[in-house]
Design an enzyme around this catalytic site. Structure first.
Site, PDB file in Angstrom:
ATOM      1  N   ASN A   9     -28.943  30.279  18.055  1.00 46.60           N
ATOM      2  CA  ASN A   9     -29.103  28.832  18.195  1.00 46.60           C
ATOM      3  C   ASN A   9     -28.262  28.399  19.394  1.00 46.60           C
ATOM      4  O   ASN A   9     -27.043  28.362  19.307  1.00 46.60           O
ATOM      5  CB  ASN A   9     -28.629  28.149  16.897  1.00 46.60           C
ATOM      6  CG  ASN A   9     -28.628  26.633  16.995  1.00 46.60           C
ATOM      7  OD1 ASN A   9     -29.147  26.063  17.959  1.00 46.60           O
ATOM      8  ND2 ASN A   9     -28.038  25.981  16.008  1.00 46.60           N
ATOM      9  N   LYS A  11     -28.032  25.561  20.716  1.00 49.27           N
ATOM     10  CA  LYS A  11     -27.587  24.158  20.603  1.00 49.27           C
ATOM     11  C   LYS A  11     -27.829  23.432  21.929  1.00 49.27           C
ATOM     12  O   LYS A  11     -28.796  23.739  22.630  1.00 49.27           O
ATOM     13  CB  LYS A  11     -26.128  24.103  20.137  1.00 49.27           C
ATOM     14  CG  LYS A  11     -25.906  24.948  18.872  1.00 49.27           C
ATOM     15  CD  LYS A  11     -24.593  24.728  18.197  1.00 49.27           C
ATOM     16  CE  LYS A  11     -24.486  25.603  16.962  1.00 49.27           C
ATOM     17  NZ  LYS A  11     -23.271  25.400  16.207  1.00 49.27           N
ATOM     18  N   HIS A  94     -29.783  21.477  10.077  1.00 48.81           N
ATOM     19  CA  HIS A  94     -28.538  22.078  10.555  1.00 48.81           C
ATOM     20  C   HIS A  94     -27.386  21.114  10.257  1.00 48.81           C
ATOM     21  O   HIS A  94     -27.558  19.893  10.319  1.00 48.81           O
ATOM     22  CB  HIS A  94     -28.621  22.359  12.069  1.00 48.81           C
ATOM     23  CG  HIS A  94     -27.480  23.190  12.554  1.00 48.81           C
ATOM     24  ND1 HIS A  94     -26.242  22.659  12.826  1.00 48.81           N
ATOM     25  CD2 HIS A  94     -27.386  24.521  12.787  1.00 48.81           C
ATOM     26  CE1 HIS A  94     -25.433  23.640  13.209  1.00 48.81           C
ATOM     27  NE2 HIS A  94     -26.100  24.781  13.193  1.00 48.81           N
ATOM     28  N   GLU A  96     -25.031  20.106  11.933  1.00 51.14           N
ATOM     29  CA  GLU A  96     -24.748  19.143  13.008  1.00 51.14           C
ATOM     30  C   GLU A  96     -25.740  17.979  12.958  1.00 51.14           C
ATOM     31  O   GLU A  96     -25.410  16.857  13.325  1.00 51.14           O
ATOM     32  CB  GLU A  96     -24.766  19.861  14.370  1.00 51.14           C
ATOM     33  CG  GLU A  96     -23.502  20.703  14.536  1.00 51.14           C
ATOM     34  CD  GLU A  96     -23.668  21.967  15.348  1.00 51.14           C
ATOM     35  OE1 GLU A  96     -24.652  22.107  16.080  1.00 51.14           O
ATOM     36  OE2 GLU A  96     -22.775  22.837  15.232  1.00 51.14           O
ATOM     37  N   GLU A 166     -24.491  27.988   6.282  1.00 50.05           N
ATOM     38  CA  GLU A 166     -23.548  27.860   7.403  1.00 50.05           C
ATOM     39  C   GLU A 166     -22.435  26.897   7.021  1.00 50.05           C
ATOM     40  O   GLU A 166     -22.558  25.687   7.236  1.00 50.05           O
ATOM     41  CB  GLU A 166     -24.265  27.321   8.630  1.00 50.05           C
ATOM     42  CG  GLU A 166     -25.412  28.174   9.100  1.00 50.05           C
ATOM     43  CD  GLU A 166     -25.851  27.761  10.503  1.00 50.05           C
ATOM     44  OE1 GLU A 166     -25.403  28.386  11.464  1.00 50.05           O
ATOM     45  OE2 GLU A 166     -26.613  26.803  10.605  1.00 50.05           O
ATOM     46  N   GLY A 172     -18.149  27.293  14.839  1.00 47.53           N
ATOM     47  CA  GLY A 172     -17.455  27.055  16.106  1.00 47.53           C
ATOM     48  C   GLY A 172     -15.945  27.019  15.978  1.00 47.53           C
ATOM     49  O   GLY A 172     -15.242  26.619  16.898  1.00 47.53           O
ATOM     50  N   SER A 211     -19.416  31.335  13.140  1.00 48.72           N
ATOM     51  CA  SER A 211     -18.537  32.259  13.870  1.00 48.72           C
ATOM     52  C   SER A 211     -18.916  33.729  13.686  1.00 48.72           C
ATOM     53  O   SER A 211     -18.041  34.584  13.559  1.00 48.72           O
ATOM     54  CB  SER A 211     -17.070  32.016  13.503  1.00 48.72           C
ATOM     55  OG  SER A 211     -16.697  30.704  13.880  1.00 48.72           O
TER      56      SER A 211
HETATM   57  P1  13P Z   1     -21.117  29.404  15.751  1.00 50.92           P
HETATM   58  O1  13P Z   1     -21.680  30.806  15.706  1.00 50.92           O
HETATM   59  O2  13P Z   1     -20.790  28.956  17.155  1.00 50.92           O
HETATM   60  O3  13P Z   1     -19.999  29.205  14.792  1.00 50.92           O
HETATM   61  O4  13P Z   1     -22.296  28.413  15.284  1.00 50.92           O
HETATM   62  C1  13P Z   1     -22.970  28.684  14.111  1.00 50.92           C
HETATM   63  C2  13P Z   1     -24.148  27.807  14.040  1.00 50.92           C
HETATM   64  O5  13P Z   1     -24.020  26.611  13.839  1.00 50.92           O
HETATM   65  C3  13P Z   1     -25.480  28.396  14.269  1.00 50.92           C
HETATM   66  O6  13P Z   1     -26.507  27.543  13.914  1.00 50.92           O
END
Ligand code: 13P
Length: 250
Positions: A9, A11, A94, A96, A166, A172, A211
């Site tokens: 992803n 983003k 997601h 976010e 997640e 992150g 992560s």
């Molecule tokens: P990270 O791997 O950067 O922690 O992000 C995970 C994520 O949100 C994937 O959709």
């Protein structure tokens, strides 16, 4: 045996030229492994990327999909539009999106339904906050996120869906859930699905995200209910992402 699935992803990262550098590096170095590799670039780069990966084993996905099929929904992209550019998957819900764009469980369920009816495989993303984990409500929160979608879309639609877990506190942050913490939630999710349909529970791929790195992927993937990974940061580097993908080769 469920097929492995690694999803990158991206983003809202990369620009057009670095997106192409990244996809070219993945195309050039992808090993032959019995698992699927999906990349979810920002919408704008999907047409060019789809063309680039057309004759490879790499699959294109999107980071979201509209909750409606067509109409006055400024800023949204429909499942049919994604399909035109060979997108096979779309992430829905997601953390976010839930956190910053107020995507409620119901809105996520509507996006899920649109993906299904448009022939796109939804990746239903579930997550809990650190507070929810600490106050013991994490499992209830995740159950609610999934049950809302089951109520709206029906359990059979999960035959053509993927679920990801997640935890917000691991995204992150460099803080990964331990293999056992992740496995416990994945097992819980599979049991929840099994309570409605054993057939769906046996088939559905449940991915871990938060992560994921080359250093921890193999241990996570060794857990019985972790069928794949949803990778953010580490998917922006072809070598890291392909090392993670290579973890399926046991
Ligand atoms: P990270 O791997 O950067 O922690 O992000 C995970 C994520 O949100 C994937 O959709």
């Amino acid at each position: 045996m469920r097929r492995g699935l690694a999803i990158g992803n991206w983003k809202m990262n990369v620009d057009r030229s670095s997106a192409m550098v990244l996809v070219n590096a993945i195309v050039a170095k992808i090993p032959e492994i019995n698992a699927d590799l999906v990349i979810c670039p920002p919408y704008l780069y999907i047409p060019e990327i789809s063309e680039k990966i057309a004759n490879t084993s790499i699959i294109c996905g999107a980071q979201n999909v509209a909750a409606h099929s067509t109409g006055a929904y400024t800023g949204e992209i429909s499942a049919a539009m994604l399909k035109e550019f060979d997108c096979k998957y779309a992430i829905v819900g997601h953390s976010e999106r839930r956190q910053f764009y107020a995507d409620t469980n119901l809105a996520v369920a509507e996006r899920f339904c649109q993906a299904i009816s448009g022939g796109i495989i939804p990746i239903l993303s579930t997550s809990e906050t650190l507070e929810e984990r600490e106050n013991g409500t994490a499992f209830d929160v995740i159950a609610e996120q999934i049950n809302t979608v089951i109520d709206k879309a029906g359990i059979e639609s999960f035959m053509n869906a993927v679920i990801s877990y997640e935890p917000l506190w691991a995204i992150g942050t460099g803080k990964t859930a331990t293999d056992q913490q992740a496995q416990d939630v994945h097992y819980f999710i599979r049991q929840l699905i099994a309570s409605k349909s054993q057939k769906v529970a046996d088939k559905i791929q449940i991915l871990y995200g938060g992560s994921v790195k080359p250093e921890n992927a193999q241990k996570l993937l060794a857990m019985p209910d972790i069928d794949g990974v949803l990778v953010g940061g580490a998917s922006l580097n072809a070598d890291s992402f392909l090392k993670i993908y290579s973890s399926f080769q046991k």
